[in-house]
Design an enzyme around this catalytic site. Structure first.
Site, mmCIF file in Angstrom:
data_model
loop_
_atom_site.group_PDB
_atom_site.id
_atom_site.type_symbol
_atom_site.label_atom_id
_atom_site.label_comp_id
_atom_site.label_asym_id
_atom_site.label_seq_id
_atom_site.Cartn_x
_atom_site.Cartn_y
_atom_site.Cartn_z
ATOM 1 N N THR A 127 81.580 32.093 40.289
ATOM 2 C CA THR A 127 82.850 32.781 40.552
ATOM 3 C C THR A 127 84.071 31.938 40.156
ATOM 4 O OG1 THR A 127 81.798 33.883 42.422
ATOM 5 C CG2 THR A 127 84.206 33.883 42.403
ATOM 6 N N GLY A 132 85.084 37.589 39.892
ATOM 7 C CA GLY A 132 84.034 37.552 40.907
ATOM 8 C C GLY A 132 82.968 38.560 40.529
ATOM 9 N N SER A 133 83.220 39.839 40.881
ATOM 10 C CA SER A 133 82.256 40.882 40.501
ATOM 11 C C SER A 133 82.118 40.957 38.979
ATOM 12 C CB SER A 133 82.731 42.247 41.016
ATOM 13 O OG SER A 133 82.959 42.194 42.402
ATOM 14 N N PHE A 157 85.609 29.507 45.443
ATOM 15 C CA PHE A 157 84.707 30.010 46.502
ATOM 16 C C PHE A 157 83.282 29.482 46.366
ATOM 17 C CE2 PHE A 157 87.328 34.197 46.287
ATOM 18 C CZ PHE A 157 88.291 33.671 47.136
ATOM 19 N N GLY A 343 81.074 44.403 75.950
ATOM 20 C CA GLY A 343 82.409 44.762 76.448
ATOM 21 C C GLY A 343 83.408 43.643 76.185
ATOM 22 N N GLY A 344 84.277 43.374 77.162
ATOM 23 C CA GLY A 344 85.307 42.333 76.982
ATOM 24 C C GLY A 344 84.709 40.975 76.686
ATOM 25 N N GLU A 367 77.309 36.671 46.776
ATOM 26 C CA GLU A 367 76.167 36.933 45.872
ATOM 27 C C GLU A 367 76.129 38.396 45.412
ATOM 28 O OE1 GLU A 367 72.499 34.862 46.370
ATOM 29 O OE2 GLU A 367 73.466 33.359 47.622
ATOM 30 N N GLY A 368 77.316 38.917 45.145
ATOM 31 C CA GLY A 368 77.443 40.308 44.710
ATOM 32 C C GLY A 368 77.763 41.176 45.908
ATOM 33 N N THR A 369 78.965 41.790 45.902
ATOM 34 C CA THR A 369 79.358 42.620 47.044
ATOM 35 C C THR A 369 78.374 43.791 47.175
ATOM 36 O OG1 THR A 369 80.721 44.093 45.704
ATOM 37 C CG2 THR A 369 81.811 42.124 46.614
HETATM 38 C C1 LIG Z 1 82.560 32.209 51.830
HETATM 39 C C2 LIG Z 1 82.261 32.517 50.385
HETATM 40 C C3 LIG Z 1 81.237 31.821 49.746
HETATM 41 C C4 LIG Z 1 80.975 32.086 48.389
HETATM 42 N N1 LIG Z 1 80.010 31.339 47.737
HETATM 43 C C5 LIG Z 1 79.887 31.450 46.394
HETATM 44 C C6 LIG Z 1 79.048 30.551 45.661
HETATM 45 O O1 LIG Z 1 78.386 29.666 46.227
HETATM 46 N N2 LIG Z 1 79.008 30.668 44.307
HETATM 47 C C7 LIG Z 1 79.729 31.605 43.636
HETATM 48 O O2 LIG Z 1 79.642 31.643 42.410
HETATM 49 N N3 LIG Z 1 80.513 32.496 44.301
HETATM 50 C C8 LIG Z 1 80.626 32.419 45.660
HETATM 51 N N4 LIG Z 1 81.450 33.282 46.353
HETATM 52 C C9 LIG Z 1 82.173 34.307 45.617
HETATM 53 C C10 LIG Z 1 81.670 35.716 45.889
HETATM 54 O O3 LIG Z 1 80.393 35.899 45.317
HETATM 55 C C11 LIG Z 1 82.721 36.692 45.346
HETATM 56 O O4 LIG Z 1 83.857 36.572 46.203
HETATM 57 C C12 LIG Z 1 82.215 38.115 45.309
HETATM 58 O O5 LIG Z 1 81.242 38.253 44.320
HETATM 59 C C13 LIG Z 1 83.352 39.126 45.033
HETATM 60 O O6 LIG Z 1 84.157 38.721 44.001
HETATM 61 P P1 LIG Z 1 85.761 38.753 44.185
HETATM 62 O O7 LIG Z 1 86.049 37.990 45.432
HETATM 63 O O8 LIG Z 1 86.383 38.289 42.928
HETATM 64 O O9 LIG Z 1 86.097 40.257 44.449
HETATM 65 P P2 LIG Z 1 86.403 41.367 43.330
HETATM 66 O O10 LIG Z 1 85.376 41.292 42.272
HETATM 67 O O11 LIG Z 1 87.814 41.247 42.924
HETATM 68 O O12 LIG Z 1 86.198 42.684 44.163
HETATM 69 C C14 LIG Z 1 87.184 43.202 45.066
HETATM 70 C C15 LIG Z 1 86.659 44.506 45.654
HETATM 71 O O13 LIG Z 1 86.448 45.470 44.605
HETATM 72 C C16 LIG Z 1 85.104 45.903 44.607
HETATM 73 N N5 LIG Z 1 84.668 46.088 43.230
HETATM 74 C C17 LIG Z 1 84.830 45.224 42.195
HETATM 75 N N6 LIG Z 1 84.305 45.732 41.075
HETATM 76 C C18 LIG Z 1 83.780 46.936 41.399
HETATM 77 C C19 LIG Z 1 83.105 47.948 40.673
HETATM 78 N N7 LIG Z 1 82.802 47.811 39.383
HETATM 79 N N8 LIG Z 1 82.735 49.068 41.336
HETATM 80 C C20 LIG Z 1 82.996 49.208 42.659
HETATM 81 N N9 LIG Z 1 83.638 48.286 43.397
HETATM 82 C C21 LIG Z 1 84.021 47.169 42.769
HETATM 83 C C22 LIG Z 1 84.315 44.799 45.295
HETATM 84 O O14 LIG Z 1 83.096 45.282 45.824
HETATM 85 C C23 LIG Z 1 85.310 44.352 46.348
HETATM 86 O O15 LIG Z 1 85.225 45.209 47.447
HETATM 87 C C24 LIG Z 1 81.700 33.076 47.710
HETATM 88 C C25 LIG Z 1 82.716 33.778 48.374
HETATM 89 C C26 LIG Z 1 83.001 33.501 49.682
HETATM 90 C C27 LIG Z 1 84.131 34.236 50.354
#
Ligand SMILES: Cc1cc2nc3c(=O)[nH]c(=O)nc-3n(C[C@H](O)[C@H](O)[C@H](O)COP(=O)(O)OP(=O)(O)OC[C@H]3O[C@@H](n4cnc5c(N)ncnc54)[C@H](O)[C@@H]3O)c2cc1C
Length: 394
Positions: A127, A132-133, A157, A343-344, A367-369
């Site tokens: 990332t 990210g995605s 991240f 509850g509380g 690891e992929g939303t």
């Molecule tokens: C605590 C933490 C630990 C992490 N550890 C690692 C790690 O070890 N290594 C690493 O490489 N990454 C790591 N990550 C990164 C994490 O994998 C990404 O944050 C995640 O993949 C989402 O990417 P983004 O934050 O850029 O969100 P975005 O890609 O900007 O997405 C924002 C929103 O839009 C949605 N979205 C995006 N594209 C689409 C689409 N095509 N269709 C539908 N919905 C979509 C997403 O689901 C999300 O809800 C970590 C993140 C956190 C917060």
């Protein structure tokens, strides 16, 4: 083996050991790990002593060679009491899969024994701030120079930042070539030009480090490239197919831990003259929570059994995404209900379900939303239905 338990006698013994360590050694530390935001080196030491890192590696490299199902069970058991500690195991798998799947013999010999013993920790850096995605939109580059690669850019991240000794890093060797311009490297933490710029404060998994990596003319030997130039994106996706169930196991552990806690609480808390577990609306919540956990476990263990039976890569993608989606959605739903059952008291720090609810959230994101998991599952469904139709007309 009992008919309803997919674990062998030997695997059940290991599960019992992990359960005992979780209950006796990790559970008493969980709240402190969350609040102090300090990486729990004592937990790493405990894993080293009991060879738990070895669960993720073949015997050839000093691991136990006991397979994927058992490694997922271990993450689940630890995550029942502490999600940060469960994540330490899951990331040892995530960060080493590149070597296991695409490493040369020399690379494996150099690194896997140290990772299997836990002497070294590792990380996976895909990332970036702007990607990210859409990970193929990454901007970090790697250019060849005099028998080395020079990496420039940054990652955001990254779990285990600043505690890992080895990072699997993805960078563009041919920025104009899209997916096929990405290559994978292993980068040692003391490489010149590599730096962890900062760690992020966050909602949950308090003891886990999440950081920003900077590559500023970072020099890496050519021998640290994993696979061929241009294969990096494929490697990144193959890794995620196998590592996402680790997050699923973390989510399931959190969910089951919250369910177990809520049940005990509901048996002892009385309102209107009887324990709340005897109020049907509370009983129904607990029944739904338990059912969600058990259904999610079915998908997760099936994935472990598929890998252990040697299922080909292409069959793992959908199974992995479904396990991740189901277990981590269950984690969020179940922990939210656990807070409600208390509850509380559920809302205050003295009780663990509040932490569990905060910890659960990240499992739907990293690891992929879960939106991305749904896309992956649907894409695989389309592939399968096309194969079926073609078979039908052929
Ligand atoms: C605590 C933490 C630990 C992490 N550890 C690692 C790690 O070890 N290594 C690493 O490489 N990454 C790591 N990550 C990164 C994490 O994998 C990404 O944050 C995640 O993949 C989402 O990417 P983004 O934050 O850029 O969100 P975005 O890609 O900007 O997405 C924002 C929103 O839009 C949605 N979205 C995006 N594209 C689409 C689409 N095509 N269709 C539908 N919905 C979509 C997403 O689901 C999300 O809800 C970590 C993140 C956190 C917060």
């Amino acid at each position: 083996m009992v008919p309803w338990d997919p674990l062998t006698e030997e695997q059940r013994e290991v599960r019992e050991l992990v359960r005992t360590l979780a209950r006796e050694r990790i559970a008493p530390r969980a709240a402190e790990i969350d609040e102090s935001h300090e990486f729990p080196w004592d937990v790493v030491e405990l894993y080293r002593e009991h060879e738990l890192f070895g669960l993720f590696f073949d015997e050839e490299w000093g691991g136990t060679g006991t397979g994927t199902l058992l490694s997922l069970v271990a993450i689940e058991e630890i995550s029942k009491v502490c999600a940060t500690s469960g994540l330490i195991l899951a990331v040892q798998e995530l960060g080493s899969l590149g070597l296991k799947l695409a490493g040369s013999q020399d690379q494996k010999e150099r690194y896997l024994p140290r990772l299997a013993s836990g002497e070294w920790l590792c990380a996976y850096a895909l990332t970036e701030a702007g990607s990210g995605s859409d990970s193929a939109a990454m901007r970090t580059t790697a250019r060849r120079d005099d028998g080395e690669y020079v990496l420039d850019g940054g990652k955001r991240f990254i779990t285990n930042a600043a505690v890992a000794n080895l990072y699997t890093v993805f960078a563009k060797t041919d920025p104009g070539a899209g997916h096929s311009g990405i290559s994978a490297f292993v980068v040692e933490a003391d490489s010149p030009g590599f730096e962890v710029a900062r760690l992020e404060p966050k909602m949950g998994i308090g003891g886990s480090t999440t950081g920003e990596l900077v590559f500023d003319g970072c020099r890496v030997p050519e021998g640290n490239r994993l696979g061929a130039e241009g294969e990096g994106f494929k490697i990144a996706m193959r890794i995620l197919d196998r590592s996402r169930p680790g997050v699923a196991a973390q989510g399931l552990g959190i969910a089951q831990g919250a369910t177990d806690y809520a049940l005990e609480y509901a048996k002892s808390r009385e309102t209107m003259g009887k324990p709340i577990v005897q109020h049907q609306l509370v009983a129904a919540k607990l029944a739904d929570m338990e059912t969600k956990c058990e259904a999610a476990r079915g998908l997760l263990y099936r994935f472990g059994q598929m890998v252990d039976a040697g299922a080909p890569d292409e069959e793992l993608t959908k199974a992995s995404a479904m396990a991740k989606l189901c277990c981590t959605d269950a984690a969020m739903e179940v922990t939210t209900e656990a807070v409600q059952v208390l509850g509380g008291y559920g809302y205050i720090r003295e009780y663990p379900v509040e932490r569990m609810m905060r910890d659960a959230k990240i499992t739907q994101i990293y690891e992929g939303t879960n939106e991305i998991q749904r896309l992956v599952i649907a894409r695989e469904m389309v592939k399968e239905s096309r194969a079926f139709l073609l078979a039908g007309v052929g």
